[in-house]
Write a protein that holds these residues in place. Structure first.
Motif, PDB file in Angstrom:
ATOM      1  N   LYS A 108      39.991 -48.922  -4.361  1.00  0.00           N
ATOM      2  CA  LYS A 108      38.561 -49.246  -4.312  1.00  0.00           C
ATOM      3  C   LYS A 108      37.860 -48.605  -3.114  1.00  0.00           C
ATOM      4  CE  LYS A 108      38.764 -52.038  -7.869  1.00  0.00           C
ATOM      5  NZ  LYS A 108      40.181 -51.840  -8.173  1.00  0.00           N
TER       6      LYS A 108
ATOM      7  N   SER B 134      39.224 -61.788  -7.221  1.00  0.00           N
ATOM      8  CA  SER B 134      39.245 -61.727  -5.755  1.00  0.00           C
ATOM      9  C   SER B 134      40.593 -62.276  -5.297  1.00  0.00           C
ATOM     10  CB  SER B 134      38.106 -62.553  -5.158  1.00  0.00           C
ATOM     11  OG  SER B 134      38.182 -63.887  -5.590  1.00  0.00           O
TER      12      SER B 134
ATOM     13  N   ASP C 239      27.815 -54.569  -4.709  1.00  0.00           N
ATOM     14  CA  ASP C 239      29.152 -54.225  -5.192  1.00  0.00           C
ATOM     15  C   ASP C 239      30.114 -54.361  -4.021  1.00  0.00           C
ATOM     16  OD1 ASP C 239      31.479 -53.204  -6.206  1.00  0.00           O
ATOM     17  OD2 ASP C 239      30.624 -51.305  -6.894  1.00  0.00           O
TER      18      ASP C 239
ATOM     19  N   SER D 130      41.098 -56.337 -14.038  1.00  0.00           N
ATOM     20  CA  SER D 130      41.465 -55.025 -13.528  1.00  0.00           C
ATOM     21  C   SER D 130      42.933 -54.716 -13.806  1.00  0.00           C
ATOM     22  CB  SER D 130      41.224 -54.968 -12.012  1.00  0.00           C
ATOM     23  OG  SER D 130      41.808 -53.823 -11.454  1.00  0.00           O
TER      24      SER D 130
ATOM     25  N   ARG E 126      33.472 -54.907  -4.514  1.00  0.00           N
ATOM     26  CA  ARG E 126      34.822 -54.764  -5.046  1.00  0.00           C
ATOM     27  C   ARG E 126      35.748 -54.142  -4.004  1.00  0.00           C
ATOM     28  NH1 ARG E 126      33.999 -51.177 -10.143  1.00  0.00           N
ATOM     29  NH2 ARG E 126      32.229 -50.493  -8.847  1.00  0.00           N
TER      30      ARG E 126
ATOM     31  N   ARG F 205      35.255 -58.790  -7.060  1.00  0.00           N
ATOM     32  CA  ARG F 205      36.582 -58.564  -7.619  1.00  0.00           C
ATOM     33  C   ARG F 205      37.427 -57.733  -6.660  1.00  0.00           C
ATOM     34  NH1 ARG F 205      35.119 -56.034 -13.283  1.00  0.00           N
ATOM     35  NH2 ARG F 205      33.385 -55.273 -11.987  1.00  0.00           N
TER      36      ARG F 205
ATOM     37  N   ASP G  63      29.520 -58.617  -6.870  1.00  0.00           N
ATOM     38  CA  ASP G  63      30.813 -58.334  -7.496  1.00  0.00           C
ATOM     39  C   ASP G  63      31.887 -58.384  -6.414  1.00  0.00           C
ATOM     40  OD1 ASP G  63      33.006 -57.436  -8.890  1.00  0.00           O
ATOM     41  OD2 ASP G  63      31.927 -55.814  -9.916  1.00  0.00           O
TER      42      ASP G  63
END
Length: 288
Positions: A185, A254, A210, A2, A212, A232, A230
């Motif tokens: 996010k 993460s 998801d 990212s 994130r 992240r 996910d």
């Protein structure tokens, strides 16, 4: 990776080299100082200050390669963040508690204090690599320097340290870091909301979710199904991953994830990890 979450791998790894357990340079402090109770994680009871029955005269574990099979899984997920070698060779100048038994009681009390300080060093070191937290870099650097200074206090001064208050000050900075990393996010479509720190997600069915940028600080994710999730930019500080299924999950970016959390979980070769952490050896025995 990212754009808003850039780990500086080389600098992070260098500064974290002293924040990893080096059992060969420690006087078996986690095996002697800490208590544990007979449970799914430990085969026996042990009081604080009582050396484990498996601790050898050279401070090595006599059953290290068979800990899980013999019922000592808890030992395989413990991480001192390098506090053991710091206490052994810096705080007590290499004088072990067997050679200097008069120091044993104090050494055993100092060790968990040092462990807390080293854990904070781990998180602060990571926070300084996160580009979205650049605006508070000076405050993070000051907190890192102060925490490092505290680790060099004398045994007597460490015993008097208000480590709870210091943790609270550092945690405020880590929370702000988390907010800055996760800020973009919050408005993602389908964003799953949680109840804040300590969310009860025991056994939760989160396969393919998801997550994130989710705040999972202190969440109870025991035996949760996180296959292909996910994670992240998710804040995982203090999350309980015991028996959580991370097969195929993406944890590459993460934040505030530790090796002990991974060691407590289940995963496989498809689990994507941050570069600063390693794939637990027992994952190779877990089926697809």
């Amino acid at each position: 990776m990212s754009e808003n979450h850039e780990h500086s791998e080389s600098s992070s790894d260098r500064s974290r080299s002293s924040l990893r357990s080096e059992c060969e340079n420690c006087f078996g402090l986690c095996c002697a100082a800490l208590p544990f109770a007979a449970s799914v994680d430990f085969a026996i009871d042990k009081d604080a200050g009582q050396p484990c029955i498996n601790l050898q005269s050279n401070f090595r574990c006599g059953v290290h390669i068979n800990l899980r099979q013999l019922g000592f899984r808890g030992c395989t997920v413990y991480e001192c963040f390098g506090a053991g070698q710091k206490v052994s060779h810096n705080t007590f100048s290499g004088h072990d508690w067997r050679q200097a038994p008069e120091s044993a009681k104090q050494m055993f009390k100092v060790f968990p204090i040092m462990r807390q300080l080293h854990e904070l060093l781990w998180y602060l070191t990571e926070a300084l690599t996160l580009q979205p937290a650049h605006s508070i870099q000076d405050a993070l650097s000051s907190a890192l320097d102060e925490t490092e200074r505290l680790t060099h206090l004398s045994p007597d001064d460490l015993m008097e340290l208000d480590v709870v208050a210091h943790r609270a000050d550092v945690n405020a900075l880590l929370m702000r870091t988390s907010e800055l990393v996760r800020s973009d996010k919050n408005d993602l479509p389908g964003r799953k909301k949680f109840q804040g720190r300590g969310s009860d997600l025991i056994g939760a069915k989160l396969k393919g979710t998801d997550l994130r940028g989710a705040s999972l600080r202190g969440a109870y994710l025991i035996a949760a199904d996180l296959r292909n999730a996910d994670l992240r930019e998710a804040d995982l500080i203090g999350a309980d991953f015991r028996d959580a299924d991370l097969r195929g999950a993406d944890l590459t970016t993460s934040i505030f994830l530790t090796q002990s959390q991974l060691n407590a979980a289940k995963g496989n070769n498809d689990t994507k990890l941050p570069p600063s952490l390693t794939r637990p050896t027992h994952w190779s025995t877990i089926g697809v």
